[in-house]
Design an enzyme around this catalytic site. Structure first.
Site, PDB file in Angstrom:
ATOM      1  N   HIS A   1       3.761   5.384  -7.044  1.00 33.02           N
ATOM      2  CA  HIS A   1       2.486   6.000  -6.658  1.00 33.02           C
ATOM      3  C   HIS A   1       2.706   7.359  -5.990  1.00 33.02           C
ATOM      4  O   HIS A   1       1.775   8.160  -5.918  1.00 33.02           O
ATOM      5  CB  HIS A   1       1.744   5.109  -5.645  1.00 33.02           C
ATOM      6  CG  HIS A   1       0.738   4.167  -6.256  1.00 33.02           C
ATOM      7  ND1 HIS A   1      -0.193   4.548  -7.190  1.00 33.02           N
ATOM      8  CD2 HIS A   1       0.491   2.846  -6.024  1.00 33.02           C
ATOM      9  CE1 HIS A   1      -0.960   3.513  -7.506  1.00 33.02           C
ATOM     10  NE2 HIS A   1      -0.555   2.463  -6.819  1.00 33.02           N
TER      11      HIS A   1
ATOM     12  N   MET B   1       0.837  -1.200   0.000  1.00 37.15           N
ATOM     13  CA  MET B   1       0.000   0.000   0.000  1.00 37.15           C
ATOM     14  C   MET B   1       0.875   1.253   0.000  1.00 37.15           C
ATOM     15  O   MET B   1       1.818   1.375   0.777  1.00 37.15           O
ATOM     16  CB  MET B   1      -0.915  -0.028   1.237  1.00 37.15           C
ATOM     17  CG  MET B   1      -1.788   1.177   1.402  1.00 37.15           C
ATOM     18  SD  MET B   1      -2.989   1.340   0.030  1.00 37.15           S
ATOM     19  CE  MET B   1      -3.172   3.106  -0.009  1.00 37.15           C
TER      20      MET B   1
ATOM     21  N   GLU C   1       4.772   0.771  -5.642  1.00 39.68           N
ATOM     22  CA  GLU C   1       4.312   1.617  -4.529  1.00 39.68           C
ATOM     23  C   GLU C   1       5.074   2.932  -4.504  1.00 39.68           C
ATOM     24  O   GLU C   1       4.502   3.994  -4.259  1.00 39.68           O
ATOM     25  CB  GLU C   1       4.450   0.891  -3.182  1.00 39.68           C
ATOM     26  CG  GLU C   1       3.758  -0.463  -3.099  1.00 39.68           C
ATOM     27  CD  GLU C   1       2.324  -0.476  -3.596  1.00 39.68           C
ATOM     28  OE1 GLU C   1       1.620   0.529  -3.444  1.00 39.68           O
ATOM     29  OE2 GLU C   1       1.911  -1.515  -4.161  1.00 39.68           O
TER      30      GLU C   1
ATOM     31  N   GLU D   1      -3.982   3.455 -10.753  1.00 41.09           N
ATOM     32  CA  GLU D   1      -3.438   2.098 -10.814  1.00 41.09           C
ATOM     33  C   GLU D   1      -2.880   1.751 -12.186  1.00 41.09           C
ATOM     34  O   GLU D   1      -1.795   1.185 -12.301  1.00 41.09           O
ATOM     35  CB  GLU D   1      -4.483   1.068 -10.364  1.00 41.09           C
ATOM     36  CG  GLU D   1      -4.882   1.188  -8.887  1.00 41.09           C
ATOM     37  CD  GLU D   1      -3.697   1.137  -7.925  1.00 41.09           C
ATOM     38  OE1 GLU D   1      -2.579   0.756  -8.330  1.00 41.09           O
ATOM     39  OE2 GLU D   1      -3.875   1.518  -6.746  1.00 41.09           O
TER      40      GLU D   1
HETATM   41  N1  B3K Z   1      -3.463   0.752  -3.727  1.00 41.08           N
HETATM   42  C1  B3K Z   1      -3.192  -0.501  -3.103  1.00 41.08           C
HETATM   43  C2  B3K Z   1      -4.298  -1.480  -3.211  1.00 41.08           C
HETATM   44  C3  B3K Z   1      -5.374  -1.309  -2.208  1.00 41.08           C
HETATM   45  C4  B3K Z   1      -6.338  -2.468  -2.316  1.00 41.08           C
HETATM   46  C5  B3K Z   1      -7.548  -2.276  -1.456  1.00 41.08           C
HETATM   47  N2  B3K Z   1      -8.432  -3.413  -1.545  1.00 41.08           N
HETATM   48  C6  B3K Z   1      -1.944  -1.126  -3.622  1.00 41.08           C
HETATM   49  C7  B3K Z   1      -1.547  -0.726  -4.978  1.00 41.08           C
HETATM   50  O1  B3K Z   1      -2.210  -0.945  -5.958  1.00 41.08           O
HETATM   51  O2  B3K Z   1      -0.516  -0.144  -5.097  1.00 41.08           O
HETATM   52 ZN    ZN Z   2      -1.153   0.513  -7.108  1.00 42.38          ZN
END
Ligand code: B3K
Ligand code: ZN
Length: 923
Positions: free
Chosen positions: A301, A263, A298, A320
């Site tokens: 992001h 995450m 990650e 994503e």
């Molecule tokens: N954004 C999180 C995923 C969250 C999932 C929630 N069920 C990880 C990622 O895609 O980087």
């Molecule tokens: Zn992601």
């Protein structure tokens, strides 16, 4: 809430919030069963209605206190909201709630993982920590004070920069401030005892960033690869995207209980330990590759997700898909482009195409969602990344980079939409993407058919010279292609003498059609970039003057023709190079054309695809014969594999995929209606025939690719191991086909004993299990003894047995559920044992007697209360039952109906089951 009351939210019903929060001060007094969370937030009215109350989201919170500007106030509490009425336009609200991290098994919100407190807030977990506007378009600045209990919480972390820490009243505390406004889903807190790997990274503008990776006590050495990957990701994002890290600290924590991979919380990424911890004795090359990719994902992001976030959850793919595209490019640049691309394509063609063909099919930007956790899908992530890749293909790297830079500058610190992104791309690249937008709004996999014919150069489309021929082939070829047949060599083909003079042109005609999906019965044509090249009969590449410089044909209509001159008469078009669009392609190729492309095309995807087409054609033509035991010798396939084995110039990762029969799952996706038993049997027998015919070549390859010396993980050595293990499997199979079980057993048993790394050890163990070799139980015992103290590594013990493609696997899995190392509350254990059956083992899951479905029912009965997101996720394979025979359909429905009757069924499980059972009426 009763299942019948669950309602779907609709994308078009988005409304701005009535209030926003600008700042929030959070104070945590951590305790296992009674953590006190005191939140003071500054709210500002946005709504024009001065009477609109403040409605804060909150679930499973015990409310102690509510103060408005320090005074008591009027409020109401429901199961899901705190409603404060008669509030001014600008005020502070303080709430105090009590929560129980130790009893939180859903792993959403604040929970305990092996003695460590941690959080997961995306998408809607923050509302299980405190009352707040838990939606991504409310961006606030966070100040967080954590007071740790007097046991095992030496490390107290949150987002941003540490501003204070120490001991007060005998308790440890720390204070964190995040200077960047963020939505609540990016909030994170961690408290526990860890080994800490520290390092620094100097950004290109010369700022020093302190890096820290927190892992389980004793796991220090297993974290060093992840730390190296963090630094590599930071450097790559600067190099390729010109993006620099923005805080003084970057912290990454690995925890053992986590619902998915990781995450991207701002400045404090939290990872499943399976995506961090590796060393040669416990991790495979694939694990190393995954850790590097997920660390990158990650980290990337930070810009695509955190600095620019989402307006609402329907926009999830905005962050994503772009971030998956970025992590794929990272893996390609620093590792292997061939491996990365082939893996990504495989995900689309096996799992995403299956999703598109199933009851949960949805567009990259969904229109309606009941439970957001169900929408972290291969469509949103991986198909979304293919959509981004198509934009990249259409506009080119330079304009793409300009578009990204403009998008990040324009929406920095804001919550954006997919439309904002496309608009920025359009403006930056001066490209009209109006029709392209359908990739975001229409679900389903387009089916593209390619045919071609030679025509006289002065034929302007009236079909003067060879219309009859083209029409002839068309009908046969389309029918054959839809049935996964290759046009046989005796049939007429476009390459035969067309009757016109030397002055010929090749007319390539493409047609597209997208089958209906739930709630979308008809589709308009997509913009499909078709990367194309041309190959002569003897494998020479030729370039006609009409082919655009980037090789990409823009296919935008239901049917469209492209003309090419200056080509030798025996030329074939090679279409969809590099899988330039996520479509199912069939074409009027003949067996010889596939062999030609497999042997001579310089594009790895085309080679794999040609290979698969040869296999598909064989399977399809012989699926009925196999039941009577008369499978013919697959002569063309054997010749082709022999060529591949002996061509030293082929990339080893590619070669590893071209010498074994593709997985059952990927073969399944080429059939509309699946004869599972026939397909499985044909696939297995075909493998044996190939292994036997090429026994000495496989042995030679197995021998030549043995590695000596110390294990090292890098792209080259990993590719060699992949090839070696593929060859080794075929050698063992060849021995078995020759009734020489002892030799197969020796080979695999020795390979296991002599392995100096987990990749080779696991390959041997997997072969022993899959081939039911006598050494199987000895090797499993040895693995159990070596690793049962290490849960993460021991997951391989579960998954390798759950993956065995046999109906008997269900019994094995049931027994393993009683193993002392299995723990249904840990998602990694569930994924390894049950998930492997649920989405990787169709033969076991779809057992004819329904016992696979019964297993799922029993597991969901338990997991529904413990962890609904994980319960829903393991159902992905089951809900796709309609493509099988009527017996399986009836059984699946019987068990799904029982599942639907589970008391207190969670929203996530309910949504999956009801979409499956309703899917007839929804199309
Ligand atoms: N954004 C999180 C995923 C969250 C999932 C929630 N069920 C990880 C990622 O895609 O980087
Ligand atoms: Zn992601």
């Amino acid at each position: 809430m009763a299942a019948s009351n669950f309602k779907a939210k609709k994308r078009l019903e988005y409304k701005k919030p009535d209030f926003t929060a600008t700042d929030i001060d959070l104070q945590f007094q951590l305790a296992d069963d009674a953590t006190v969370v005191r939140a003071t937030a500054h709210y500002v009215r946005l709504s024009a209605d001065p009477k609109a109350p403040l409605r804060l989201d909150g679930e499973e919170l015990k409310l102690n206190d509510v103060l408005l500007n320090g005074q008591s106030c009027k409020y109401n509490v429901t199961d899901t909201e705190l409603i404060v009425s008669e509030v001014p336009d600008d005020f502070e609200l303080t709430t105090e709630v009590v929560i129980s991290p130790a009893r939180n098994t859903s792993l959403m919100g604040l929970y305990k993982s092996c003695g460590c407190f941690c959080t997961q807030c995306e998408p809607e977990g923050f509302r299980r920590i405190t009352y707040f506007l838990d939606r991504p378009d409310v961006l606030a600045k966070y100040r967080v004070t954590i007071v740790g209990p007097d046991y095992g919480c030496g490390v107290l972390l949150s987002n941003g920069n540490l501003v204070e820490s120490g001991i007060k009243d005998g308790l440890l505390y720390s204070v964190w401030e995040d200077p960047f406004p963020k939505p609540s889903y990016l909030f994170a807190l961690v408290a526990g005892a860890f080994d800490i790997i520290e390092d620094t990274f100097v950004t290109k503008s010369g700022r020093e960033v302190k890096l820290a990776l927190y892992v389980d006590r004793g796991a220090y050495t297993r974290g060093t690869w992840a730390m190296q990957s963090i630094k590599e990701s930071m450097a790559w994002d600067e190099r390729r995207f010109n993006l620099e890290y923005d805080l003084d600290n970057f912290n990454v924590v690995a925890v053992d209980f986590f619902n998915f991979g990781a995450m991207e919380n701002k400045g404090l990424n939290i990872f499943n330990s399976s995506c961090v911890l590796v060393d040669p004795q416990t991790a495979t090359d694939t694990n190393y590759y995954t850790v590097q990719g997920v660390i990158g994902h990650e980290y990337f992001h930070n810009w695509t997700g955190d600095r620019v976030t989402l307006r609402d959850w329907f926009q999830l793919s905005l962050k994503e898909s772009l971030t998956v595209f970025r992590d794929q490019e990272f893996s390609s640049d620093v590792n292997s482009r061939v491996l990365t691309r082939l893996d990504a394509i495989n995900v689309i063609r096996s799992r995403q195409f299956a999703e598109d063909a199933g009851p949960m099919a949805h567009p990259v930007r969904p229109e309606q969602v009941m439970e957001m956790n169900n929408f972290y899908t291969v469509t949103i992530y991986d198909k979304g990344a293919e959509v981004i890749r198509m934009i990249h293909t259409i506009v080119g790297e330079e304009k793409f980079q300009k578009g990204i830079a403009d998008y990040l500058a324009r929406y920095d610190g804001q919550a954006a939409t997919i439309e904002d992104f496309i608009l920025t791309m359009e403006t930056a690249s001066l490209t009209d993407l109006a029709q392209f937008r359908r990739w975001y709004s229409q679900a389903g996999t387009p089916e593209v058919y390619a045919k071609w014919a030679w025509k006289s150069i002065d034929d302007n489309g009236n079909g003067k010279a060879q219309p009859a021929l083209a029409a002839n082939i068309d009908e046969k070829a389309i029918a054959a292609a839809l049935n996964n047949e290759v046009v046989s060599d005796t049939q007429e083909s476009a390459n035969e003498e067309c009757g016109c003079d030397e002055n010929c042109k090749l007319v390539l005609t493409l047609t597209q059609n997208t089958p209906p999906t739930p709630n979308q019965s008809t589709k308009d044509p997509f913009v499909i970039p078709v990367r194309t090249s041309f190959l002569t009969k003897d494998g020479q590449s030729v370039v006609p003057p009409e082919l655009p410089e980037n090789g990409v044909l823009m296919f935008t209509k239901e049917e469209q023709s492209f003309e090419f001159t200056n080509l030798p008469k025996d030329t074939i078009p090679v279409v969809l190079r590099d899988f330039s669009a996520p479509v199912k392609l069939s074409a009027m190729y003949q067996t010889q054309d596939y062999i030609n492309m497999l042997e001579h095309c310089d594009d790895p995807f085309i080679r794999v695809d040609s290979y698969m087409s040869l296999i598909n054609a064989f399977v399809h033509q012989n699926i009925d014969k196999v039941k009577n035991g008369d499978l013919p010798e697959p002569t063309d396939i054997i010749k082709a594999i022999s060529y591949v084995i002996n061509d030293a110039s082929i990339d080893m990762q590619l070669k590893a995929k071209l010498i074994v029969v593709p997985s059952l799952i990927s073969l399944m996706e080429t059939f509309k209606k699946i004869d599972l038993d026939g397909l499985d049997q044909t696939r297995k027998e075909l493998s044996s025939l190939i292994a036997r015919a090429l026994a000495s070549e496989y042995k030679d390859l197995e021998h030549k690719t043995r590695s000596s010396g110390k294990y090292k993980y890098d792209a080259q050595s990993a590719a060699q191991r992949a090839l070696h293990n593929a060859a080794q499997y075929m050698v063992a199979l060849g021995y078995l086909a020759d009734d020489n079980g002892i030799k197969a057993d020796d080979l695999i048993s020795n390979a296991y004993e002599n392995a100096n790394n987990m990749t080779d050890r696991l390959a041997a163990l997997s072969a022993a299990c899959e081939l039911e070799l006598p050494c199987k139980s000895k090797l499993l015992d040895s693995f159990e003894q070596s690793y049962s103290h290490d849960p993460l590594t021991f997951d391989k013990f579960f998954s390798v047995q759950a993956a065995v493609s046999s109906e008997e696997t269900i019994k094995v899995v049931r027994k393993l559920m009683d193993h002392k190392c299995f723990d249904i509350t840990n998602p990694n254990r569930v994924r390894a044992l049950i998930g492997t059956v649920g989405y990787n083992n169709p033969v076991a899951l779809h057992r004819r007697d329904g016992m696979g479905y019964l297993l799922m029912l029993d597991v969901v009965r338990k997991l529904n209360d413990i962890n609904p997101s994980v319960a829903a996720r393991i159902l992905d394979g089951l809900i796709n039952y309609r493509r099988f025979d009527i017996n399986r359909i009836n059984k699946a429905e019987e068990y799904l109906n029982k599942m639907k009757a589970i008391p207190n069924l969670s929203r996530s499980v309910f949504e999956k089951i009801s979409s499956a059972l309703d899917s007839d009426t929804k199309q």
